[in-house]
Design an enzyme around this catalytic site. Structure first.
Site, PDB file in Angstrom:
ATOM      1  N   ASP A 100       0.511  -0.736  -0.585  1.00 11.29           N
ATOM      2  CA  ASP A 100       0.165   0.088   0.260  1.00 11.29           C
ATOM      3  C   ASP A 100       0.939   0.890   0.283  1.00 11.29           C
ATOM      4  OD1 ASP A 100      -2.043   1.562   0.441  1.00 11.29           O
ATOM      5  OD2 ASP A 100      -3.240   0.269   1.735  1.00 11.29           O
ATOM      6  N   TRP A 101       0.510   1.833  -0.310  1.00  8.18           N
ATOM      7  CA  TRP A 101       1.464   3.880  -0.467  1.00  8.18           C
ATOM      8  C   TRP A 101       1.700   4.128   0.470  1.00  8.18           C
ATOM      9  CZ3 TRP A 101      -0.516   1.541  -4.084  1.00  8.18           C
ATOM     10  CH2 TRP A 101      -0.043   1.859  -5.808  1.00  8.18           C
TER      11      TRP A 101
END
Ligand code: NAG
Ligand code: NAG
Ligand code: NAG
Ligand code: NAG
Ligand code: NAG
Ligand code: NAG
Ligand code: NAG
Length: 860
Positions: A284-285
């Site tokens: 995920d970012w």
């Protein structure tokens, strides 16, 4: 200055904090310790992927170290036009991969469809619609040049009813969620786009999700059986559907106190070995916490490339990955496997042929922009071509929204309405946001009709969105709208209109933590309708004999203040319809179609009803959230505790009536305690594993201007880097683990998908209108088994349309996985007591309205 990205960037930066956190494989007396699992299994051994891996190998064996690093590391926040952009290998024709949100359609775009949210789709209980919606999303993504769509979301599951992102997923029941997961992934990928199943795993709340290097992070402490029976199944279903990508979470970044993107047990062990996942794991970012550690634990791709801070350009991979290979800390083999997984997925989806170029920018709606938004520099270029990818997807969005609408109450048949009715509508949520449907970035407000929650899982709505009030006015003539939520004298006056039918629109919203809306910090602060909706309902009902409550909501809301008011005759739940709001709603309100949605979660009367699953909002350091309720999530908890919900899971009324009869169960296979042993694994690519020369990552002379904060694979001092001793995590090894007995194919042992019982039931429409029935199968495990098991669990359903008087036989299959429990000692799915005692099959209209039951037979 940054147009549509400004809010996001500013908020993101305000959250960003720490410096790299060292990788620690914790070992202690902690009962929720995450055991080490090494090495990372190689991909390619599943026959369904073998051809793609063979092609990938031919490409990867030609790649230099810098090229391999490019494939695994994205180039930095806002350095490309998608929310994530990997580095290309131009020399070999491998492109920069475009990864774009999200789970209900394309974020930051135009001429696209805003599909109904996941929770709305779950409420249809319709596998065909789940597939069609997925296929529409996949087709739109491909049409815009998006290789990787960042959806669907199946975590959070919705254990905590106030969880901010529950609406992005489909249901609080693992079985319904898994079906939605499978069919959505199939749909997206059949259209040629890589699907991303996310967020792996158990990211049930927004508070303390721990992105941006925060040190105060929540750990979801889950026992192994609950993991396997509740949280893992929707991911297993996606893997079985062939999903290309799995996103490890930062929401709930730790599982058993080990970060999700560097948890070797979860990535190497459960996902890649046991579930046989052949694609790649993407962070995920900013969910990555360590460079070497995450690689060893099974991470394959880093997004958006930056390390612990948004847009800082200090990647934990990129040049550091190059260094880790040269200094021997990460085996060359591990990098080869990561790259091969990514390249194989690209071939697997046919993206090597005629794939459209990226024709939009996430950072502006203008036609042109500078090339490197994140560095505020570069040549001005055409970025938005406004390609119209909508085709007939608006119809799909409308159908999903319409078939999700759930009728919760309908006394005296107040619904459907007639066009000659005197209709009074209350609440601002019945109309459009006066500033336009997209006025709030990432839908971060609750003004106007609520079509989505807020955050990254949103999509741009059509500017000419038809709101409920617009559609109602097109049909009925005597319509007036009070467009506020506050109670004024005007409310009483309007509600007192002679013979009026009064529709009160109320809402509840939630979203991602980077935006706070009306004091809701991502997660909901309570389960009340927003803007004091209960007061508006009561005020209208006090004066209007036919009050109809219309709810747009991210999840359950409390109704106790008004549900038994004698004038509240009907309640209709429209969830989050995306762009499918006005007409689908009037189709149901005015009886063009009968409502056919059913609740994908339970609506309780008070928060304690769900158990001890409130949002954790206080704590420091690693905050441990023990999932003590175990298997007893949502209705399974209510059933076990004997708590009466307001409306139970699976509930939903219709304008017609359905009768279930003739329940028959056929034994298909003999019941053996264990499934047949899995097949042996196939071939995996073999490469030269010697450490490449440092020259492969030297800065090329052709790059004369280095873009600040842009992530390149190169090292300035590469020749200085020498192999050295690395302190590997406890339990690190390089010899492969034995193949898990529960593994063997994508989705686990293929024998788990063997049909054991075939269940048939006759469904008849005994009412006066065509409608769609949802027969639901709840399984009760045999009595007297040693495994504590929920009283009843959904294990089958169907959705069928019937004309008045028509009947059909519905067949539902119980697979081995459906009748098994996870044995934590044997690490195997087993039939308790060898399946000697019968299971009880219940067929019902909901989890509590059960009308038929029968014990499973023995095979003669
Ligand atoms: C879009 O174009 C307008 C007019 O040229 C300009 O003022 C604005 O800054 C641009 N927006 C972005 C995000 O580039
Ligand atoms: C987190 O911990 C690291 C290591 O102790 C420290 O350097 C950093 O400042 C902390 N971050 C925050 C936001 O407190
Ligand atoms: C978490 O801890 C429990 C209890 O010790 C254990 O059974 C389970 O396997 C662990 N799960 C993971 C993913 O580490
Ligand atoms: C890596 O990607 C960058 C763009 O992000 C590109 O300029 C460079 O040529 C690529 N390197 C190699 C070795 O292909
Ligand atoms: C190798 O490089 C990585 C990335 O910079 C670093 O984390 C690791 O400690 C290095 N290993 C050795 C043995 O120096
Ligand atoms: C009700 O809300 C509307 C819109 O916000 C506002 O114009 C009006 O003044 C409010 N009335 C009262 C009595 O608060
Ligand atoms: C190479 O340069 C980086 C960044 O300047 C530095 O951190 C690293 O220690 C250097 N490596 C060697 C082996 O000198």
């Amino acid at each position: 200055m940054y147009g549509k990205s400004l809010t996001l960037l500013v908020l993101a930066l305000s959250m960003a904090t720490a410096s790299p956190v060292e990788f620690v494989e914790r070992q202690s007396e902690d009962p929720f310790h995450s055991p080490p699992y090494y090495p990372a299994p190689k991909g390619g051994w599943a026959p369904t992927w073998a051809a793609s891996y063979k092609k990938a190998q031919k490409l990867v064996e030609q790649m230099t170290l810098a090229e391999k690093v490019n494939v695994t590391t994205a180039v930095g926040w806002m350095m490309g036009r998608c929310v994530g952009n990997t580095g290309p290998v131009e020399r070999l024709g491998f492109p920069s991969l475009c990864a774009q949100d999200g789970p209900l359609g394309i974020r930051y775009n135009d001429h696209n469809t805003a599909f109904p949210a996941g929770i709305t789709t779950g409420a249809t209980w319709d596998r065909d619609l789940m597939y069609e919606r997925g296929k529409g999303m996949g087709a739109e993504a491909k049409g815009k040049g998006i290789h990787i769509l960042l959806g669907p979301a199946v975590g959070p599951l919705g254990r905590q009813p106030r969880g901010g992102r529950n609406w992005e997923g489909f249901s609080a029941d693992s079985f319904l969620l898994s079906e939605a997961s499978y069919h959505t992934v199939k749909g997206i990928q059949d259209a040629g786009t890589q699907a991303t199943i996310k967020h792996y795993i158990a990211n049930e709340q927004e508070h303390f999700r721990g992105d941006g290097g925060s040190n105060d992070t929540i750990s979801s402490d889950i026992d192994d059986r609950t993991m396997h029976e509740v949280y893992l199944p929707p991911f297993a279903a996606a893997v079985r559907a062939g999903v290309a990508s799995v996103m490890c979470s930062y929401n709930t970044p730790q599982i058993n106190a080990s970060y999700a993107c560097e948890n070797s047990k979860l990535l190497n062990g459960i996902l890649k070995d046991e579930l046989g996942f052949q694609g790649y794991v993407m962070s995920d970012w900013l969910a990555q916490r360590s460079g070497v550690g995450s690689a060893l634990a099974g991470l394959d791709m880093v997004q958006p490339g930056d390390g612990n801070l948004w847009a800082d350009g200090n990647s934990l991979w990129g040049p550091e990955l190059s260094r880790s290979i040269l200094n021997s800390s990460i085996p060359v083999d591990r990098l080869n496997d990561a790259v091969t997984r990514i390249v194989a997925a690209w071939y697997q989806l046919g993206q090597d042929k005629d794939f459209p170029h990226v024709s939009f920018s996430s950072w502006t709606f203008n036609d042109t922009d500078i090339e490197f938004r994140g560095a505020d520099m570069g040549r001005v270029m055409l970025v938005n071509e406004h390609v119209d990818v909508r085709a007939n997807h608006g119809d799909i969005a409308d159908t999903v929204a319409r078939d999700a609408i759930t009728l919760l109450k309908n006394e005296n048949n107040v619904l459907p309405l007639s066009k000659s009715d005197t209709i009074r509508v209350f609440g601002q949520g019945a109309g459009n946001n006066p500033e336009g449907p997209n006025a709030c970035p990432d839908r971060g407000c609750n003004i106007g009709v609520l079509t989505q929650g807020w955050g990254s899982g949103t999509s741009q709505l059509p500017e000419d969105l038809i709101a409920p009030i617009d559609a109602i006015k097109e049909i009925a003539h005597d319509v007036e709208w009070y467009k506020y939520d506050n109670v004024t004298a005007e409310v009483k006056k309007m509600a007192s209109a002679r013979n009026a039918k009064c529709i009160v629109s109320i809402t509840a919203d939630s979203g991602e933590i980077f935006i706070t809306v009306e004091n809701n910090v991502g997660d909901r602060k309570d389960l009340k309708a927003w803007h004091n909706g209960a007061a508006l309902v009561k005020a209208v009902a006090d004066s209007c004999k036919n009050t109809i409550v219309l709810i747009h909501s991210v999840g359950p809301i409390f109704m106790e203040e008004w549900i038994n008011h004698k004038n509240v005759k009907a309640v209709i739940l429209a969830y989050l319809p995306g762009q499918g709001t006005g007409y689908p709603l009037t189709d149901v309100l005015f009886g063009k179609v009968s409502p056919s949605g059913h609740l994908p979660y339970t609506i309780g009367k008070r928060e304690e009803d769900w158990g001890d699953v409130g949002i954790v909002t206080e704590g420091k350091g690693v905050i441990r959230d023990q999932f003590k309720e175990g298997l007893y999530v949502d209705y399974k908890w209510f059933d076990k505790q004997g708590i009466s919900p307001r409306f139970e899971f699976g509930y939903g009324l219709s304008y017609t009536k359905f009768q279930f009869s003739d329940l028959e169960i056929e034994a298909v296979r003999p019941l053996t305690e264990m499934p047949a042993p899995p097949p042996a694994r196939g071939w995996t690519p073999v490469y030269d594993t010697s450490i490449p020369p440092a020259s492969e990552v030297a800065w090329p002379k052709s790059i004369t201007t280095r873009i600040p904060k842009y992530i390149y694979p190169y090292l300035g001092n590469a020749t200085d880097v020498q192999p050295g001793e690395y302190e590997y995590p406890v339990g690190y090894q390089t010899d492969p683990q034995p193949a898990p007995i529960a593994g063997g194919a994508e989705g686990g042992n293929p024998a788990l998908y063997d049909c054991m019982f075939r269940v048939r039931v006759t469904v008849k429409n005994t009412g006066k209108m065509t409608g769609k029935a949802v027969p639901q199968l709840y399984l009760e495990f045999p009595k007297g088994i040693v495994f504590d098991t929920p009283i009843r669990q959904l294990k089958g359903f169907d959705k069928i349309q019937l004309r008045p008087g028509e009947k059909k036989v519905v067949t539902m299959e119980l697979l081995r996985k459906d009748i098994s429990v996870w044995d934590v000692v044997r690490q195997q799915w087993i039939l308790p007591q060898g399946g000697r005692n019968g299971y009880t099959v219940h067929i019902g209209h909901s989890s509590r309205d059960l009308v038929l039951k029968k014990e499973t037979p023995k095979l003669a």
